[in-house]
Design an enzyme around this catalytic site. Structure first.
Site, PDB file in Angstrom:
ATOM      1  N   ARG A 148       0.864  -1.181   0.000  1.00  0.00           N
ATOM      2  CA  ARG A 148       0.000   0.000   0.000  1.00  0.00           C
ATOM      3  C   ARG A 148       0.898   1.227   0.000  1.00  0.00           C
ATOM      4  O   ARG A 148       2.108   1.116  -0.013  1.00  0.00           O
ATOM      5  CB  ARG A 148      -1.030  -0.026   1.143  1.00  0.00           C
ATOM      6  CG  ARG A 148      -0.722  -0.848   2.337  1.00  0.00           C
ATOM      7  CD  ARG A 148       0.440  -0.363   3.122  1.00  0.00           C
ATOM      8  NE  ARG A 148       0.316   1.044   3.392  1.00  0.00           N
ATOM      9  CZ  ARG A 148       1.300   1.877   3.633  1.00  0.00           C
ATOM     10  NH1 ARG A 148       2.553   1.449   3.644  1.00  0.00           N
ATOM     11  NH2 ARG A 148       1.109   3.159   3.867  1.00  0.00           N
ATOM     12  N   ALA A 196       0.648   5.390  -1.722  1.00  0.00           N
ATOM     13  CA  ALA A 196       0.389   5.869  -3.086  1.00  0.00           C
ATOM     14  C   ALA A 196       1.533   5.595  -4.080  1.00  0.00           C
ATOM     15  O   ALA A 196       1.298   5.003  -5.140  1.00  0.00           O
ATOM     16  CB  ALA A 196       0.037   7.359  -3.036  1.00  0.00           C
ATOM     17  N   GLN A 233      -1.369   1.295  10.057  1.00  0.00           N
ATOM     18  CA  GLN A 233      -0.113   1.556   9.328  1.00  0.00           C
ATOM     19  C   GLN A 233       0.938   2.199  10.231  1.00  0.00           C
ATOM     20  O   GLN A 233       2.137   1.998  10.052  1.00  0.00           O
ATOM     21  CB  GLN A 233      -0.364   2.497   8.136  1.00  0.00           C
ATOM     22  CG  GLN A 233      -1.103   1.899   6.974  1.00  0.00           C
ATOM     23  CD  GLN A 233      -2.600   2.123   7.089  1.00  0.00           C
ATOM     24  OE1 GLN A 233      -3.152   2.250   8.166  1.00  0.00           O
ATOM     25  NE2 GLN A 233      -3.269   2.158   5.955  1.00  0.00           N
ATOM     26  N   ASP A 290      -2.299  11.048  -0.849  1.00  0.00           N
ATOM     27  CA  ASP A 290      -2.715  10.097  -1.893  1.00  0.00           C
ATOM     28  C   ASP A 290      -3.115  10.821  -3.165  1.00  0.00           C
ATOM     29  O   ASP A 290      -3.008  10.277  -4.264  1.00  0.00           O
ATOM     30  CB  ASP A 290      -3.854   9.220  -1.397  1.00  0.00           C
ATOM     31  CG  ASP A 290      -3.313   8.217  -0.402  1.00  0.00           C
ATOM     32  OD1 ASP A 290      -3.214   8.564   0.783  1.00  0.00           O
ATOM     33  OD2 ASP A 290      -2.918   7.123  -0.839  1.00  0.00           O
TER      34      ASP A 290
HETATM   35  O1  MRU Z   1      -4.391   2.909   2.607  1.00  0.00           O
HETATM   36  P1  MRU Z   1      -2.928   3.172   2.430  1.00  0.00           P
HETATM   37  O2  MRU Z   1      -2.077   2.515   3.457  1.00  0.00           O
HETATM   38  O3  MRU Z   1      -2.481   2.896   1.022  1.00  0.00           O
HETATM   39  O4  MRU Z   1      -2.784   4.744   2.664  1.00  0.00           O
HETATM   40  C1  MRU Z   1      -1.505   5.308   2.633  1.00  0.00           C
HETATM   41  C2  MRU Z   1      -1.498   6.763   2.900  1.00  0.00           C
HETATM   42  O5  MRU Z   1      -2.512   7.380   3.152  1.00  0.00           O
HETATM   43  C3  MRU Z   1      -0.172   7.467   2.759  1.00  0.00           C
HETATM   44  O6  MRU Z   1      -0.072   8.533   3.649  1.00  0.00           O
HETATM   45  C4  MRU Z   1      -0.037   7.999   1.323  1.00  0.00           C
HETATM   46  O7  MRU Z   1      -0.339   7.003   0.398  1.00  0.00           O
HETATM   47  C5  MRU Z   1       1.318   8.522   1.049  1.00  0.00           C
HETATM   48  S1  MRU Z   1       2.543   7.246   0.972  1.00  0.00           S
HETATM   49  C6  MRU Z   1       4.022   7.992   0.630  1.00  0.00           C
END
Ligand code: MRU
Length: 348
Positions: A48, A50, A198, A239
């Site tokens: 996961r 972005a 996370q 994201d």
């Molecule tokens: O649901 P996820 O774990 O994919 O969400 C991740 C986030 O919200 C991060 O802060 C974002 O993707 C930036 S990662 C450099």
């Protein structure tokens, strides 16, 4: 020197994905041999973040044509577009997914005069390039943060915008790794980030491994911490950033921005330019993923809420641009007016 944990590996013509669902207890890489396996790894959040979603989708686009036998460019492009459409359905919010897929489709379209083998080789090269670029983008983000920080800084972060969410360094964590290289003292508070955790499972794990001073807190402790004067800055990832600066990031980010605003604490968004989406005018138009109620009602497979309870589980929220002190990108720091300055940044 920090030993970075690699969230994906391309080796021996195969994609290996670190299963983040099992971290921190187990470090397990699984190979993904088909585009369907790549799709499910993204959708089910085996990986996961972005930028990492974008990089993985780029490899997925290659895997989807790796064994193709299309004998003309038109049928090759039909397959490429079909694969692109399929992967686009995996997760809706992070624009990096769409950015990387579009880039792979565009590259494929340019290869009309190449043989099938050359097309395959060059598309793999493009995916590798996307991964390499992400590493250098993040390093630059970290370096560009330095004038905003100082030795001894206390940083609060949310979710995992870390090395595990990117090719290397992370976005929100990049300044932490650069500050460590400089020998700065630093204290990081990591929100646990319900419901997928996370922060607890990934950010605190990777920063602890890197010997960065990290303290884990529950999401509802951030306001109290700020009121005690224990936080100098908030740094989060993104994201998708809309053209006016409204920012989608992990659910809970907006509450932090409101708190930071109340306590007059700078609120910075670390963002690579592929996460900026000028085609989306404001946060209202950003699609917000809703995930399974099970993520909220159960804990490691154990039911913790009454059977049949109503659940709302949006995975992201939108921080209004007015609450963001600055964006830090690989091309530099962006201050308000975001409507004007984000546009200027992208044509730089
Ligand atoms: O649901 P996820 O774990 O994919 O969400 C991740 C986030 O919200 C991060 O802060 C974002 O993707 C930036 S990662 C450099």
């Amino acid at each position: 020197m920090v030993e970075f944990i690699q969230p994906i590996l391309w080796k021996d013509d195969s994609l290996y994905i670190l299963n983040q669902l099992k971290l921190p207890e187990t470090t397990e890489y699984n190979s993904k041999k088909t585009i369907q396996e790549v799709f499910h790894a993204i959708k089910d959040m085996e990986l996961r973040g972005a930028p990492l979603i974008g990089i993985t989708a780029a490899y997925g686009m290659y895997i989807g044509i790796k064994d193709a036998s299309a004998n003309n460019h038109r049928s090759f492009m039909e397959l490429v577009r079909e694969n692109a459409e399929y992967l686009r359905q995996s997760r809706p919010t992070a624009v990096n997914l769409f950015w990387a897929i579009d880039r792979m489709v565009k590259r494929a379209a340019e290869l009309e005069d190449k043989s099938l083998d050359e097309k395959k080789y060059l598309l793999l090269e493009e995916a590798i390039e996307i991964q390499k670029e992400d590493e250098s983008i993040n390093r630059s983000i970290g370096e560009n943060f330095m004038p905003l920080l100082r030795d001894g800084i206390r940083i609060l972060t949310h979710c995992n915008a870390g090395s595990l969410a990117t090719a290397k360094y992370g976005t929100a964590t990049a300044p932490m790794y650069i500050a460590k290289e400089k020998g700065w003292a630093m204290k990081v508070f990591a929100d646990e980030t319900r419901p997928y955790l996370q922060g607890a499972r990934l950010t605190s794990y990777e920063l602890h491994q890197a010997e960065i001073d990290v303290t884990l807190i529950c999401d509802n402790m951030a306001g109290f911490l700020m009121s005690q004067g224990k936080v100098d800055v908030v740094i989060v990832g993104a994201d998708r950033v809309a053209a006016n600066g409204d920012t989608a990031n992990k659910i809970g980010t907006m509450s932090l921005a409101v708190l930071a605003n109340h306590f007059k604490i700078p609120f910075y968004v670390a963002v690579p330019t592929p996460s900026i989406d000028l085609a989306t005018p404001t946060g209202k138009e950003i699609p917000i993923e809703e995930r399974s109620p099970l993520e909220v009602t159960s804990w490691y497979g154990k039911q913790i809420a009454p059977e049949g309870i109503n659940v709302y589980n949006p995975a992201f929220d939108i921080t209004p641009h007015a609450l963001i002190t600055a964006f830090v990108t690989e091309k530099g720091i962006v201050l308000p007016d975001y409507q004007i300055n984000l546009q200027k940044l992208l044509v730089k």
